[in-house]
Motif scaffolding. Structure first.
Motif, PDB file in Angstrom:
ATOM      1  N   GLN A   1       0.828  -1.204   0.000  1.00  0.00           N
ATOM      2  CA  GLN A   1       0.000   0.000   0.000  1.00  0.00           C
ATOM      3  C   GLN A   1       0.870   1.264   0.000  1.00  0.00           C
TER       4      GLN A   1
ATOM      5  N   THR B   1       1.011   4.090  -2.956  1.00  0.00           N
ATOM      6  CA  THR B   1       0.796   5.500  -2.638  1.00  0.00           C
ATOM      7  C   THR B   1       1.930   6.357  -3.205  1.00  0.00           C
TER       8      THR B   1
ATOM      9  N   CYS C   1       1.526   6.628  -7.002  1.00  0.00           N
ATOM     10  CA  CYS C   1       0.465   7.582  -7.358  1.00  0.00           C
ATOM     11  C   CYS C   1       0.949   9.012  -7.176  1.00  0.00           C
TER      12      CYS C   1
ATOM     13  N   TRP D   1      -4.335   8.552 -16.419  1.00  0.00           N
ATOM     14  CA  TRP D   1      -3.510   7.714 -15.538  1.00  0.00           C
ATOM     15  C   TRP D   1      -4.289   7.287 -14.298  1.00  0.00           C
ATOM     16  N   THR D   2      -5.088   8.201 -13.746  1.00  0.00           N
ATOM     17  CA  THR D   2      -5.903   7.847 -12.585  1.00  0.00           C
ATOM     18  C   THR D   2      -6.924   6.787 -12.957  1.00  0.00           C
ATOM     19  N   LEU D   3      -7.555   6.929 -14.111  1.00  0.00           N
ATOM     20  CA  LEU D   3      -8.524   5.940 -14.578  1.00  0.00           C
ATOM     21  C   LEU D   3      -7.856   4.582 -14.772  1.00  0.00           C
TER      22      LEU D   3
ATOM     23  N   LEU E   1      -4.991   3.444 -13.373  1.00  0.00           N
ATOM     24  CA  LEU E   1      -4.571   2.861 -12.105  1.00  0.00           C
ATOM     25  C   LEU E   1      -5.757   2.371 -11.280  1.00  0.00           C
ATOM     26  N   ASN E   2      -6.873   3.090 -11.367  1.00  0.00           N
ATOM     27  CA  ASN E   2      -8.091   2.646 -10.667  1.00  0.00           C
ATOM     28  C   ASN E   2      -8.608   1.348 -11.256  1.00  0.00           C
ATOM     29  N   SER E   3      -8.600   1.231 -12.582  1.00  0.00           N
ATOM     30  CA  SER E   3      -9.109   0.016 -13.215  1.00  0.00           C
ATOM     31  C   SER E   3      -8.219  -1.189 -12.912  1.00  0.00           C
TER      32      SER E   3
ATOM     33  N   GLY F   1      -6.772  -1.498 -10.025  1.00  0.00           N
ATOM     34  CA  GLY F   1      -6.853  -1.718  -8.587  1.00  0.00           C
ATOM     35  C   GLY F   1      -5.650  -1.210  -7.816  1.00  0.00           C
ATOM     36  N   TRP F   2      -4.899  -0.300  -8.402  1.00  0.00           N
ATOM     37  CA  TRP F   2      -3.701   0.223  -7.750  1.00  0.00           C
ATOM     38  C   TRP F   2      -3.952   1.483  -6.978  1.00  0.00           C
ATOM     39  N   MET F   3      -5.134   2.072  -7.110  1.00  0.00           N
ATOM     40  CA  MET F   3      -5.441   3.302  -6.387  1.00  0.00           C
ATOM     41  C   MET F   3      -6.633   3.087  -5.492  1.00  0.00           C
TER      42      MET F   3
END
Length: 69
Positions: free
Chosen positions: A6, A10, A13, A59-61, A63-65, A67-69
């Motif tokens: 985790q 972080t 990100c 990049w946020t989308l 990483l979210n898809s 499961g990293w964020m």
């Protein structure tokens, strides 16, 4: 997820946001004061500001898809 993984995610990100951030506005007056290419500095500020928004979003989308964020 354990605490080490985790923490690494972080940091990744935070680095993503740091490297996708636009050029500092203060680079234009600094370039002008140093008799450098002020027009080029102004263009870089404008372009990086415009392109940072979709870059950070994508990049946020991503990483979210994953499961990293």
């Amino acid at each position: 997820m354990n605490k080490t993984v985790q923490t690494v995610l972080t940091v990744l990100c935070a680095l993503m946001i740091l490297f996708a951030a636009p050029t500092a506005v203060s680079s234009y007056p600094m370039a002008v004061a140093m008799d450098a290419d002020g027009d080029f500095a102004a263009q870089m500020v404008a372009y990086t500001t415009i392109f940072c928004l979709p870059t950070i979003f994508l990049w946020t989308l991503l990483l979210n898809s994953m499961g990293w964020m």
